[in-house]
Design an enzyme around this catalytic site. Structure first.
Site, PDB file in Angstrom:
ATOM      1  CB  ALA A  30      35.705  23.335 -86.937  1.00  0.00           C
ATOM      2  CD  GLU A  81      17.177  15.814 -72.249  1.00  0.00           C
ATOM      3  OE1 GLU A  81      17.863  16.819 -72.036  1.00  0.00           O
ATOM      4  OE2 GLU A  81      17.556  14.656 -71.999  1.00  0.00           O
ATOM      5  CB  CYS A 113      19.376  10.312 -73.696  1.00  0.00           C
ATOM      6  SG  CYS A 113      20.025  11.984 -73.891  1.00  0.00           S
ATOM      7  NE  ARG A 202      36.859  16.008 -63.178  1.00  0.00           N
ATOM      8  CZ  ARG A 202      36.985  15.088 -62.234  1.00  0.00           C
ATOM      9  NH1 ARG A 202      37.010  13.813 -62.547  1.00  0.00           N
ATOM     10  NH2 ARG A 202      37.078  15.436 -60.974  1.00  0.00           N
ATOM     11  CB  THR A 204      28.898  13.632 -69.046  1.00  0.00           C
ATOM     12  OG1 THR A 204      28.379  14.855 -68.531  1.00  0.00           O
ATOM     13  CG2 THR A 204      27.912  13.047 -70.046  1.00  0.00           C
ATOM     14  CG  HIS A 237      22.687   7.613 -75.344  1.00  0.00           C
ATOM     15  ND1 HIS A 237      21.814   8.318 -76.148  1.00  0.00           N
ATOM     16  CD2 HIS A 237      23.327   8.529 -74.564  1.00  0.00           C
ATOM     17  CE1 HIS A 237      21.906   9.598 -75.868  1.00  0.00           C
ATOM     18  NE2 HIS A 237      22.812   9.757 -74.900  1.00  0.00           N
ATOM     19  NE  ARG A 246      36.531   4.529 -72.574  1.00  0.00           N
ATOM     20  CZ  ARG A 246      36.655   5.347 -71.543  1.00  0.00           C
ATOM     21  NH1 ARG A 246      36.348   6.624 -71.668  1.00  0.00           N
ATOM     22  NH2 ARG A 246      37.078   4.893 -70.375  1.00  0.00           N
TER      23      ARG A 246
END
Length: 349
Positions: A30, A81, A113, A202, A204, A237, A246
Site C-alpha cells: 500500500a 464511460e 475521461c 505503460r 497510457t 485530468h 508532472r
C-alpha cells in the site's frame, strides 16, 4: 460573441475506501502504491447511485446555484464511460429530472475521461450560434476497474455539471478559447458487453496522456499568446496524482497553481468528472479577474484545453450550492467486502 460558464454544480458520493484496504486483499504494498499513484483513497457509489443519479444531483446543484429557470436549457449532453444503458440516453433522464423538457435537444457522449469537456464545447457552439439559450454539459461516472487490476486503486465515482450561456450579466467565467488535440491512440478500451476496461499499461502515459495534454495545452497557449505565468490556476485530468503534477511542471505551472483543483489524492479518478471537478473546486475559491487554465484528457485519445477568466458574478452564486470541499468532508469508510458489494463485484447466483 462571448460565451462562458453561467453556473456549475458537483456531486460526490459519501462513501470511500482507502488504497491500503484494497492492497490488503491483493497482497500489494500500500505504501508503494500510494506514493506511486499519489492516491490515498477513492469515492465509492452507494448501492442506488449510478451515472444518472450523480448527473442529476450535479445538474440540480448547478441550477440551484444560479437560480435560473431550467426551461431555458436548450441542450443537455452527458459525457460518461459508465452510462447505465447501452441503448437509452442518460441525458433524457437528466432533462426530465431537472424539468428542462420538452423543447430541447439531448444526447450522450463517450470519449473516455474527456466526454464531459466535449459536452462543454458542444454547448458553446449551440449557444454561440443562437440555437440554444443555455446548454448543460455534464461529466459523470461510476468508473470500473477489474478486481486486482491497477485501475481498481483509482477508479472512483462523481460528477460535475456546467451551464453554458452567453449573456454577459450571467456569466461567472468567460471561456476565452478552447483547443483540442486528438489521435487514434488505443491506450484504453472496453468492448461491448465486457464489464471492465483494459489498458495499454505503460502506453497510457506515453503516447497517451502526455502527448495529448501537452499538444492541447501548448496549442491553446500558442493560439492565445499566453504562458503559465498568465494564469492564476491550472487544472489537468487526474488519472492519478503523478501525471497532472508532472505535466503541470512541464508546462511551467507551480504546485501552488494546481493545488486547489488537485483532488485525486482524496477522491480518486472520476473519469469524465475528473477535470471538470477540478475546475469546480478552483472556481470555489477563485477571485474575480483570475484566469484558469484547464486541460481534460480522454484515452483513445484526445485532450481539450480551455482558458477561463473569472468574473465578479462568481461571488453572487458561489455559496448557493455545496462546494467541492463540503462534498469531500465527513466521508464514510468501508472495507473491501462492502466496496465489492457496492460495485457489483459480488453477485448472487
Amino acid at each position: 460573441m462571448s460565451v462562458g460558464i453561467v453556473s456549475y454544480g458537483t456531486y460526490i458520493p459519501k462513501y470511500r475506501i482507502k488504497v491500503e484496504d484494497i492492497a490488503k486483499v491483493w497482497g500489494d504494498n500500500a505504501d508503494i502504491l500510494s506514493a506511486g499513484l499519489m492516491v490515498n483513497e477513492k469515492s465509492v457509489p452507494d448501492l442506488d447511485e449510478d451515472t444518472v443519479t450523480i448527473a442529476v444531483e450535479a445538474s440540480r446543484a448547478a441550477i440551484c446555484r444560479s437560480s435560473l429557470d431550467p426551461s431555458r436549457i436548450g441542450a443537455i449532453y452527458t459525457g460518461s464511460e459508465s452510462h447505465p444503458y447501452a441503448v437509452k440516453p442518460t441525458s433524457t433522464i437528466v432533462a426530465e429530472a431537472v424539468e428542462a423538457t420538452p423543447e430541447m435537444t439531448a444526447a450522450d457522449l463517450e470519449f473516455a475521461c474527456k466526454a464531459g469537456s466535449a459536452g462543454i464545447q458542444a454547448c458553446m457552439g449551440l449557444v454561440q450560434s443562437g440555437m440554444a439559450d443555455l446548454g448543460l454539459a455534464i461529466g459523470s461516472d461510476v468508473s470500473q476497474g477489474a478486481p486486482g487490476d491497477a485501475l481498481e486503486y483509482t477508479a472512483a465515482a462523481g460528477g460535475a455539471a456546467y451551464i453554458i450561456g452567453n449573456k454577459e450579466e450571467e456569466m461567472v467565467a468567460i471561456i476565452e478559447d478552447t483547443y483540442s488535440f486528438t489521435t487514434d491512440t488505443p491506450d484504453f478500451w472496453r468492448r461491448e458487453g465486457m464489464p471492465y476496461p483494459e489498458h495499454g499499461g505503460r502506453f497510457t502515459g506515453e503516447p497517451g496522456y502526455f502527448k495529448h495534454v501537452l499538444g492541447a495545452a501548448k496549442g491553446l497557449m500558442n493560439k492565445l499568446g499566453t504562458s503559465a505565468e498568465d494564469y492564476d490556476y491550472a487544472v489537468f485530468h487526474q488519472p492519478n496524482g503523478k501525471f497532472p503534477s508532472r505535466v503541470a511542471k512541464m508546462l511551467g505551472f507551480s504546485k501552488e497553481k494546481i493545488a486547489p483543483g488537485l483532488l485525486v489524492t482524496r477522491l480518486g479518478n472520476t473519469y469524465s468528472g475528473s477535470c471538470l471537478m477540478g475546475i469546480a473546486a478552483t472556481l470555489d475559491q477563485a477571485k474575480p479577474g483570475d484566469r484558469i487554465f484547464a486541460t481534460a484528457f480522454g484515452s483513445g485519445a484526445g485532450a481539450d484545453a480551455f482558458s477561463f477568466r473569472v468574473t465578479d458574478k462568481i461571488d453572487k452564486i458561489r455559496d448557493k450550492a455545496p462546494r467541492v470541499e463540503e462534498l469531500l468532508a465527513n466521508p464514510v469508510y468501508m472495507d473491501y467486502a462492502m466496496y465489492a458489494k457496492h460495485k457489483g463485484k459480488i453477485k448472487r447466483s
